[in-house]
Write an enzyme that holds these catalytic residues in place. Structure first.
Site, PDB file in Angstrom:
ATOM      1  CE  LYS A  11      99.825  75.359  82.231  1.00  0.00           C
ATOM      2  NZ  LYS A  11     101.238  74.647  82.508  1.00  0.00           N
ATOM      3  CE1 TYR A  51     103.135  77.317  77.560  1.00  0.00           C
ATOM      4  CE2 TYR A  51     101.698  75.629  76.953  1.00  0.00           C
ATOM      5  CZ  TYR A  51     101.763  76.723  78.052  1.00  0.00           C
ATOM      6  OH  TYR A  51     101.114  76.510  79.303  1.00  0.00           O
ATOM      7  CG  PHE A  59     109.058  71.834  79.381  1.00  0.00           C
ATOM      8  CD1 PHE A  59     108.421  72.352  79.393  1.00  0.00           C
ATOM      9  CD2 PHE A  59     110.838  72.132  80.111  1.00  0.00           C
ATOM     10  CE1 PHE A  59     108.920  74.064  79.297  1.00  0.00           C
ATOM     11  CE2 PHE A  59     110.964  73.504  80.300  1.00  0.00           C
ATOM     12  CZ  PHE A  59     109.687  74.408  79.903  1.00  0.00           C
ATOM     13  NE  ARG A  87     104.462  85.569  85.634  1.00  0.00           N
ATOM     14  CZ  ARG A  87     105.187  84.525  85.055  1.00  0.00           C
ATOM     15  NH1 ARG A  87     103.747  84.522  84.631  1.00  0.00           N
ATOM     16  NH2 ARG A  87     106.405  83.476  85.238  1.00  0.00           N
ATOM     17  CB  THR A  93     106.749  77.460  86.988  1.00  0.00           C
ATOM     18  OG1 THR A  93     106.978  78.770  86.063  1.00  0.00           O
ATOM     19  CG2 THR A  93     106.413  76.920  86.066  1.00  0.00           C
ATOM     20  NE  ARG A 104     101.395  77.925  88.226  1.00  0.00           N
ATOM     21  CZ  ARG A 104     102.222  78.592  87.131  1.00  0.00           C
ATOM     22  NH1 ARG A 104     102.927  79.514  88.002  1.00  0.00           N
ATOM     23  NH2 ARG A 104     102.013  78.756  85.681  1.00  0.00           N
ATOM     24  CG  ASN A 114     101.877  74.407  86.348  1.00  0.00           C
ATOM     25  OD1 ASN A 114     100.919  74.305  85.159  1.00  0.00           O
ATOM     26  ND2 ASN A 114     103.415  75.251  85.956  1.00  0.00           N
ATOM     27  CG  HIS A 117      99.915  80.301  80.273  1.00  0.00           C
ATOM     28  ND1 HIS A 117     101.437  80.101  80.540  1.00  0.00           N
ATOM     29  CD2 HIS A 117      99.530  81.476  79.681  1.00  0.00           C
ATOM     30  CE1 HIS A 117     101.517  80.906  79.660  1.00  0.00           C
ATOM     31  NE2 HIS A 117     101.077  81.850  79.788  1.00  0.00           N
ATOM     32  CD  GLU A 128     101.427  84.084  76.582  1.00  0.00           C
ATOM     33  OE1 GLU A 128     101.998  83.086  77.041  1.00  0.00           O
ATOM     34  OE2 GLU A 128     100.203  84.109  77.722  1.00  0.00           O
TER      35      GLU A 128
HETATM   36  P1  CMP Z   1     103.193  77.648  82.288  1.00  0.00           P
HETATM   37  O1  CMP Z   1     103.439  78.817  82.810  1.00  0.00           O
HETATM   38  O2  CMP Z   1     102.343  76.788  80.929  1.00  0.00           O
HETATM   39  O3  CMP Z   1     104.811  77.626  80.655  1.00  0.00           O
HETATM   40  C1  CMP Z   1     104.988  76.617  80.192  1.00  0.00           C
HETATM   41  C2  CMP Z   1     105.245  75.500  81.193  1.00  0.00           C
HETATM   42  O4  CMP Z   1     106.093  74.272  80.688  1.00  0.00           O
HETATM   43  C3  CMP Z   1     104.879  75.440  82.811  1.00  0.00           C
HETATM   44  O5  CMP Z   1     104.010  76.561  82.987  1.00  0.00           O
HETATM   45  C4  CMP Z   1     104.936  74.119  83.150  1.00  0.00           C
HETATM   46  O6  CMP Z   1     103.853  73.407  83.311  1.00  0.00           O
HETATM   47  C5  CMP Z   1     105.839  73.357  82.220  1.00  0.00           C
HETATM   48  N1  CMP Z   1     107.027  72.641  82.015  1.00  0.00           N
HETATM   49  C6  CMP Z   1     107.344  72.064  82.917  1.00  0.00           C
HETATM   50  N2  CMP Z   1     108.591  71.393  83.032  1.00  0.00           N
HETATM   51  C7  CMP Z   1     109.553  73.315  83.098  1.00  0.00           C
HETATM   52  C8  CMP Z   1     110.534  73.618  83.933  1.00  0.00           C
HETATM   53  N3  CMP Z   1     111.322  72.763  83.497  1.00  0.00           N
HETATM   54  N4  CMP Z   1     110.642  74.780  83.784  1.00  0.00           N
HETATM   55  C9  CMP Z   1     109.064  75.560  83.372  1.00  0.00           C
HETATM   56  N5  CMP Z   1     108.310  74.925  83.054  1.00  0.00           N
HETATM   57  C10 CMP Z   1     108.167  73.666  83.004  1.00  0.00           C
END
Ligand code: CMP
Length: 141
Positions: A11, A51, A59, A87, A93, A104, A114, A117, A128
């Site tokens: 990211k 997304y 968010f 993962r 996350t 992370r 973060n 992805h 994806e």
């Molecule tokens: P990612 O794995 O890219 O998938 C969705 C993204 O939303 C996640 O990583 C986070 O960076 C972002 N995000 C922000 N707030 C939240 C939340 N409360 N729960 C999950 N993802 C979140």
């Protein structure tokens, strides 16, 4: 265990921190191959489409804004159990909850910024990968 493919995105926060190589090394050192890779600035449409599953989440707008704030590195990782392995290497996350030694925990600042992805399951991996690399075979083999 089956050889799988999964989608990984480095990211904008991690690209800005100049840790692309360190993150890719984590994958390579753990038996994952880079089957495809591209660095690009996502358009708003591309980020929103990617997304889309989160469209109703509070968010969503901030997530899209963040993902188009700078270039990202989009990759297909390939290897035995690649989806779960990726993962595990990424960590939770929310970096505050991520296990020590994960990408992370080591490179991310917040749940929004973060660092990476990764696809969460075989069906999302296929969707994806097809989204960003339509020319690649999308099945696990
Ligand atoms: P990612 O794995 O890219 O998938 C969705 C993204 O939303 C996640 O990583 C986070 O960076 C972002 N995000 C922000 N707030 C939240 C939340 N409360 N729960 C999950 N993802 C979140």
């Amino acid at each position: 265990m089956a050889v799988e493919r999964t989608l990984s995105i480095i990211k904008p926060d991690a690209v800005a921190k100049n840790v692309i190589g360190k993150i890719i090394s984590r994958f390579e050192d753990n038996g994952l191959k880079i089957a495809a890779a591209r660095m690009q600035l996502l358009s708003q449409n591309e980020a929103e489409g990617f997304y889309a599953v989160h469209r109703e989440r509070p968010f969503f707008n901030d997530l899209v804004k963040f993902m188009i704030s700078g270039p990202v590195v989009i990759m297909v990782l390939e290897g035995e159990g690649a989806i779960l392995k990726n993962r595990t290497l990424m960590g939770a996350t929310d970096p505050k909850k991520a296990e020590k030694g994960t990408i992370r925990a080591d490179f991310a600042e917040s749940i929004d910024a973060n660092a990476v992805h990764g696809s969460d399951a075989p069906d999302t991996a296929a969707t994806e990968i097809a989204y960003f690399f339509p020319a690649l075979a999308v099945y696990s083999r």
